[in-house]
Every structure is written in C-alpha cells, then in structure tokens.
Design a protein around this motif. Sequence first.
Motif, mmCIF file in Angstrom:
data_model
loop_
_atom_site.group_PDB
_atom_site.id
_atom_site.type_symbol
_atom_site.label_atom_id
_atom_site.label_comp_id
_atom_site.label_asym_id
_atom_site.label_seq_id
_atom_site.Cartn_x
_atom_site.Cartn_y
_atom_site.Cartn_z
ATOM 1 N N SER A 1 -7.029 -0.805 6.638
ATOM 2 C CA SER A 1 -5.919 -0.219 6.299
ATOM 3 C C SER A 1 -5.699 0.962 5.554
ATOM 4 C CB SER A 1 -4.686 -1.377 5.879
ATOM 5 O OG SER A 1 -5.377 -1.942 4.782
ATOM 6 N N ALA A 2 -6.392 0.988 4.586
ATOM 7 C CA ALA A 2 -6.237 2.188 3.674
ATOM 8 C C ALA A 2 -6.794 3.459 4.294
ATOM 9 C CB ALA A 2 -7.332 2.070 2.695
ATOM 10 N N ALA B 1 -3.808 4.257 6.427
ATOM 11 C CA ALA B 1 -2.867 4.910 5.765
ATOM 12 C C ALA B 1 -3.180 6.604 5.093
ATOM 13 C CB ALA B 1 -2.636 4.073 4.380
ATOM 14 N N MET C 1 0.812 -1.105 -0.155
ATOM 15 C CA MET C 1 0.066 -0.151 0.085
ATOM 16 C C MET C 1 1.029 1.193 -0.028
ATOM 17 S SD MET C 1 -2.960 0.979 2.489
ATOM 18 C CE MET C 1 -3.910 -0.584 2.076
ATOM 19 N N ARG C 2 0.812 2.124 -0.998
ATOM 20 C CA ARG C 2 1.493 3.233 -1.194
ATOM 21 C C ARG C 2 0.631 4.666 -1.182
ATOM 22 N NH1 ARG C 2 3.856 5.467 -6.230
ATOM 23 N NH2 ARG C 2 2.468 3.743 -7.232
ATOM 24 N N VAL C 3 1.160 5.429 -0.414
ATOM 25 C CA VAL C 3 0.508 6.830 -0.294
ATOM 26 C C VAL C 3 1.494 7.749 -1.105
ATOM 27 C CG1 VAL C 3 -0.401 8.780 1.174
ATOM 28 C CG2 VAL C 3 -0.289 6.249 1.771
ATOM 29 N N ARG D 1 -0.250 5.048 11.552
ATOM 30 C CA ARG D 1 0.464 4.460 10.388
ATOM 31 C C ARG D 1 0.218 2.927 10.402
ATOM 32 N NH1 ARG D 1 7.079 4.966 10.092
ATOM 33 N NH2 ARG D 1 6.776 4.207 12.041
ATOM 34 N N CYS E 1 -3.981 7.158 -1.756
ATOM 35 C CA CYS E 1 -3.647 5.594 -1.313
ATOM 36 C C CYS E 1 -3.805 4.695 -2.694
ATOM 37 C CB CYS E 1 -4.510 5.515 -0.306
ATOM 38 S SG CYS E 1 -4.095 3.782 0.359
ATOM 39 N N TYR F 1 2.806 0.188 5.028
ATOM 40 C CA TYR F 1 2.725 2.014 4.437
ATOM 41 C C TYR F 1 3.958 2.046 4.105
ATOM 42 C CZ TYR F 1 2.227 6.938 4.975
ATOM 43 O OH TYR F 1 2.487 8.265 4.971
ATOM 44 N N SER F 2 3.929 2.965 2.928
ATOM 45 C CA SER F 2 5.088 3.487 2.389
ATOM 46 C C SER F 2 4.568 5.032 1.631
ATOM 47 C CB SER F 2 5.571 2.878 1.216
ATOM 48 O OG SER F 2 4.939 2.488 0.141
ATOM 49 N N SER F 3 5.325 5.771 1.574
ATOM 50 C CA SER F 3 5.089 7.228 0.844
ATOM 51 C C SER F 3 6.287 7.680 -0.021
ATOM 52 C CB SER F 3 4.546 8.288 1.912
ATOM 53 O OG SER F 3 5.729 8.471 2.574
ATOM 54 N N GLY G 1 -0.725 9.458 5.955
ATOM 55 C CA GLY G 1 -0.271 10.183 4.755
ATOM 56 C C GLY G 1 -0.605 11.712 4.845
#
Length: 208
Positions: free
Chosen positions: A122-123, A126, A1-3, A192, A58, A196-198, A130
């Motif tokens: 989770s979203a 996130a 999952m990426r923000v 968080r 997201c 999770y990553s951004s 974010g």
Amino acid sequence: MRVVAIKNPKSQAEKRVVHEMHRLRARVFRGRLAWNVRCTSGLEIDRFDKLSPTYILCLNRSDAVMGCARLLPAIDGTILEQVFPQLLETAHLPTHHRVIESSRFCVDTNSVAEREHAGLHSATLAMFAGIVEWSILNGYREIVTATDVRLERILRRAGWPLSRLGSPAQINETRSVAGLLPADWQSFDRLRPSIYSSNFAPQQKEAA
C-alpha cells in the motif's frame, strides 16, 4: 497512511521527517540495493538535494517515513542528462515546462504489511499516487525518471507503465532504464490505495 509534500523544511516536524528520509535512503540505496552512493553519519544526501527539491513522503500513523521521492523541474537540465546519459537514446532529453523529474524513489517495504491490488504494498501505491497528485496540482503532465528494471515491472503491475527513453543499461550492480510516466487523474484513480490521504496544495511559482 498519509502522503505529504515538503519543500525547504521550516518547522521542527518537517526537518525531522526529512532527516528520517535521508536515513531511509541510506538504508535502501546503500544497504539493501548496494548502490554506489555516498553516506555520511547514516544519511544519504547528494548535490541535487541542494536545489530546493520537493520531497514526497509517505508517513504511517506514527509519522514515521515509509517511502520517499524527490521532485525537481526538468527545464534547467536533468539528473538523467547529467548522471545517467547512457539511459537516453539521445544525449539530450527534450523537456517542457510540464515535465517534472522524480529521483531517489524508495519504500521501506519491510515495515509495510498491507497489500493492495496486484499484490503491491500500500505504501508503494500511495507513493505513486502522491507523485501523480502533486504533479497534477502543480501544473505538470509528465514525470521523467531513471529507475531499475525491477521497479519498471512494478510500475507495469500497478497500471502505470513507463514509456522508455532508451535501452536498459547496466549501472554498477543495477540494470537501469529511463522513461516517462503520465500525470493525470486516470492514473491517480488507478494507483490510489484504499487508505490514502494527502496535504497537497498548488505551488504556483513552480507551475508552468
């Protein structure tokens, strides 16, 4: 999952996900929540999208948009003051250069299976994390927003409680409320999710 954060989309990939974001907003706000918003060709776009906002998005592993929010500096007047003044205890909202306004927050919970602490998607977590991370990196310390009392309860469950700026009011079909949220690393660490990553980097021209 990426923000990710997108401002003034330039590449085809950025334009695609922003287009998909407007579709998500139409599905959620017009379709699921029955808000009185204007949609054209399946897209929900309003006049505040013309002010070069930063979009927090997201994305899943396939780069499909699972959640979104729109951020605008609060120093030149806010959506709250212009559209929802009934949610403020006073007609004018005192702001400073370290306040950012969040609007059009939504998550496609139908496509999200994973849940984290407090049973929240989770979203959703996130997106909260974010917004906080981007705000901190760009010099903001508070986030002002108008939301509904349902999301206010979710914020409390997540450990990121809203400080109300007035009493709740009925706006069309929605019981709504306005408030402030802290942007600090303690909140980020609480919110968080495990996946999770951004891609965030400071945008110095927007910071105080």
